[in-house]
Design an enzyme around this catalytic site. Sequence first.
Site, PDB file in Angstrom:
ATOM      1  N   CYS A 190      41.085  28.720  46.834  1.00 54.08           N
ATOM      2  CA  CYS A 190      40.833  29.722  47.855  1.00 54.08           C
ATOM      3  C   CYS A 190      39.756  29.243  48.813  1.00 54.08           C
ATOM      4  O   CYS A 190      39.240  28.129  48.710  1.00 54.08           O
ATOM      5  CB  CYS A 190      40.386  31.041  47.221  1.00 54.08           C
ATOM      6  SG  CYS A 190      41.519  31.651  45.949  1.00 54.08           S
ATOM      7  N   SER A 246      47.341  31.957  45.807  1.00 54.00           N
ATOM      8  CA  SER A 246      47.649  32.521  44.491  1.00 54.00           C
ATOM      9  C   SER A 246      48.174  31.436  43.551  1.00 54.00           C
ATOM     10  O   SER A 246      49.167  30.768  43.849  1.00 54.00           O
ATOM     11  CB  SER A 246      48.695  33.627  44.625  1.00 54.00           C
ATOM     12  OG  SER A 246      48.206  34.667  45.451  1.00 54.00           O
ATOM     13  N   ILE A 278      47.184  31.849  39.652  1.00 52.86           N
ATOM     14  CA  ILE A 278      47.246  32.539  38.360  1.00 52.86           C
ATOM     15  C   ILE A 278      47.173  34.044  38.619  1.00 52.86           C
ATOM     16  O   ILE A 278      46.450  34.478  39.514  1.00 52.86           O
ATOM     17  CB  ILE A 278      46.074  32.091  37.454  1.00 52.86           C
ATOM     18  CG1 ILE A 278      46.218  30.604  37.103  1.00 52.86           C
ATOM     19  CG2 ILE A 278      45.997  32.922  36.182  1.00 52.86           C
ATOM     20  CD1 ILE A 278      45.012  30.023  36.418  1.00 52.86           C
ATOM     21  N   ASN A 280      36.251  30.569  44.437  1.00 52.53           N
ATOM     22  CA  ASN A 280      37.161  29.493  44.817  1.00 52.53           C
ATOM     23  C   ASN A 280      37.229  28.521  43.646  1.00 52.53           C
ATOM     24  O   ASN A 280      36.217  27.933  43.269  1.00 52.53           O
ATOM     25  CB  ASN A 280      36.622  28.774  46.072  1.00 52.53           C
ATOM     26  CG  ASN A 280      37.357  27.473  46.365  1.00 52.53           C
ATOM     27  OD1 ASN A 280      38.532  27.330  46.050  1.00 52.53           O
ATOM     28  ND2 ASN A 280      36.652  26.536  46.962  1.00 52.53           N
ATOM     29  N   GLY A 281      38.420  28.352  43.056  1.00 55.50           N
ATOM     30  CA  GLY A 281      38.547  27.394  41.972  1.00 55.50           C
ATOM     31  C   GLY A 281      39.375  27.910  40.819  1.00 55.50           C
ATOM     32  O   GLY A 281      40.159  28.853  40.958  1.00 55.50           O
ATOM     33  N   GLU A 282      39.182  27.282  39.668  1.00 57.72           N
ATOM     34  CA  GLU A 282      39.895  27.665  38.448  1.00 57.72           C
ATOM     35  C   GLU A 282      38.948  27.536  37.258  1.00 57.72           C
ATOM     36  O   GLU A 282      38.186  26.566  37.165  1.00 57.72           O
ATOM     37  CB  GLU A 282      41.103  26.747  38.196  1.00 57.72           C
ATOM     38  CG  GLU A 282      42.124  26.692  39.312  1.00 57.72           C
ATOM     39  CD  GLU A 282      42.938  27.963  39.478  1.00 57.72           C
ATOM     40  OE1 GLU A 282      42.844  28.852  38.590  1.00 57.72           O
ATOM     41  OE2 GLU A 282      43.667  28.070  40.470  1.00 57.72           O
ATOM     42  N   ASP A 339      41.416  34.660  35.972  1.00 58.92           N
ATOM     43  CA  ASP A 339      40.114  34.112  35.578  1.00 58.92           C
ATOM     44  C   ASP A 339      38.943  34.698  36.362  1.00 58.92           C
ATOM     45  O   ASP A 339      37.796  34.625  35.915  1.00 58.92           O
ATOM     46  CB  ASP A 339      40.110  32.588  35.688  1.00 58.92           C
ATOM     47  CG  ASP A 339      40.571  32.073  37.048  1.00 58.92           C
ATOM     48  OD1 ASP A 339      40.992  32.892  37.893  1.00 58.92           O
ATOM     49  OD2 ASP A 339      40.515  30.847  37.259  1.00 58.92           O
TER      50      ASP A 339
END
Length: 629
Positions: free
Chosen positions: A2, A52, A54, A75-77, A100
């Site tokens: 993002c 998008s 997850i 922003n990230g995972e 998450d």
Amino acid sequence: MCGIAGIFHTEGLKPVDPDRVRRMCDAIAHRGPDGEGVWTAPGVGLGHRRLSIIDLAGSPQPMASAEGDVMIVFNGEIYNFKDLRRELQALGAQFRTDGDTEVILQAWRHWGIDCLPRLNGMFAFALYDLRQRTLLMVRDRLGVKPLFTARLPDGSVIFGSELKALLAHPSLRREVDPLAVEDYLAWGYVPDHRSILKGVEKLAAGHYQLLRHDAPPAAPVQWWDVSFADRARGNADDLGAHLLHHMREGVTSRMMADVPLGAFLSGGVDSSSVVALMAEASSNPVKTCSIGFDVSALDETAYADRIAEQFGTQHWKRTVSSDDFMLVDKLVGMFDEPFADASALPTFRVCELARQHVTVALSGDGADEAFAGYRRQTFQHREDQARSMLPAALRGPLFGTLGRIWPKADWAPRPLRAKTTLLSLAGAGEEGYARALAATSPELREALYSQDFKRLRGDYRAEQPLVDLMRNAPARSGLDRAQYADLKFYMPGDILTKVDRTSMAVSLEAREPLLDHRLVEFGARLPERMRVRGSTGKWIVKQTMRRYLPEDVLFRPKMGFVTPIAQWLRGPLAGAARGLAVDGVLARTGWFDAARIDAMAQAHIAGRADHSRLLWQLLMLGKSLDLLA
């Protein structure tokens, strides 16, 4: 993946205009085409653009905690979010989504700042706690995700995933920092301790910053570092087994997605290793993408084809034409700051290709830094051994004198560039490595600058922050310090910046499984003989992956993405090279010796010398300054 942006007032609770936050987000809409949102409260505004990956429909941002007392843009995972979610639920946390983002909110509510070491992932986020009226800004351990900040004259702090988000704010001054120009000329990029604009900063990797409404911004705090101070015990087989375990965990954890997922495949050791482990873990064919060149000497697609066939991947490839110089202006717009790593062009092309088939792509980035895969690291290892045999009082005068009189041969492979080696041996190991890493030497920069620019720059030299970083590194040896510098300085400033901007430009999420922090920490503890043997770097990685990959893939010379910029600057970009010294924004700055640049351009165009690297740097600098004006 993002884009985030926001405004925070450090002097009271002045209202924030939501349209202003929205314009900052619109400037980075490419990072998140799937959704947008803005939230404001007295003294704060948070904005988000969503790609998008997850919980596709259930995790819009900005997001509030279930209790309504904490807000976040992220922003990230977080790859271990499911484990953290179960742990938090056992503590009584309530969840309304399956993604998450909400896990970070509840982790903060239950553990405070101690939540950060629990997060395994790549991330940059801003979290506003309404109870404490504080803003927490955080960047992941290794700097995979970026975060720019600036303090404005009215006392507000603005932040965003890219510089262009800050540029959308009308109060941001656009004054170029001459020290950043010195940094850029030295390295080919503006490192993370500086920005091209005065007053703009980058939150450093592994750091957080906590802001309050009634106080000036506090200094960033380091929450993670990698240490080379300890050594693991064990033979090659035992350590190789541990290495493979960590590599598998890094790869499988990053295969989590609710959208199509694949991998970049160059045919080198690292990307081939990632694809091999993905194929091992997947019941379906792995999707892979490769870029080739229409210049056979630069093309590696035959190796990528072999790996794709061996592991039965669904493979796509594209040939990049030698006239891809037309991308130059587009690249400048992606990076905002001047960026002269010419491999950004093919990296962008492979991201374009991947985005046609997947939304997430795994890369092989990070293994060279973590396991000593660069030739300069093996040279540094040897040079340090040579330095230890002669006292500095003898080395300095002897090798320094020889280095100054030796003819320059930048066109030659490094082992044949005696001038570079001699000057490196004359100084301390840290100074020698700074020379090895630099795009232009301090002597060349000194010759290029005008007297006016030298006054602006003062006594600052771009090499000093790197030298200081290496000298203060938690390390035992010169090889340790070189790898530490690559992980902390070169990688976030160059490699990760390149991959983030080129992938996000096409709304593609790139993930780096070989930068899993547990794998990096393991690599830092390895004995030197497990990293470098003779002229072979990344030794234990290559030995471990022998069960998966053919010998000629494992042990062929490292190539990387190479772009024919020397030919471009003698052909379609020759006019731009000639104009560097006489017209355009770069000439108007008065920072450079116009006659010297003109002479270098003419010599390059005529084929009498190869000045392509410097001319490319100057060309990209001029175009970036034009964009920032």
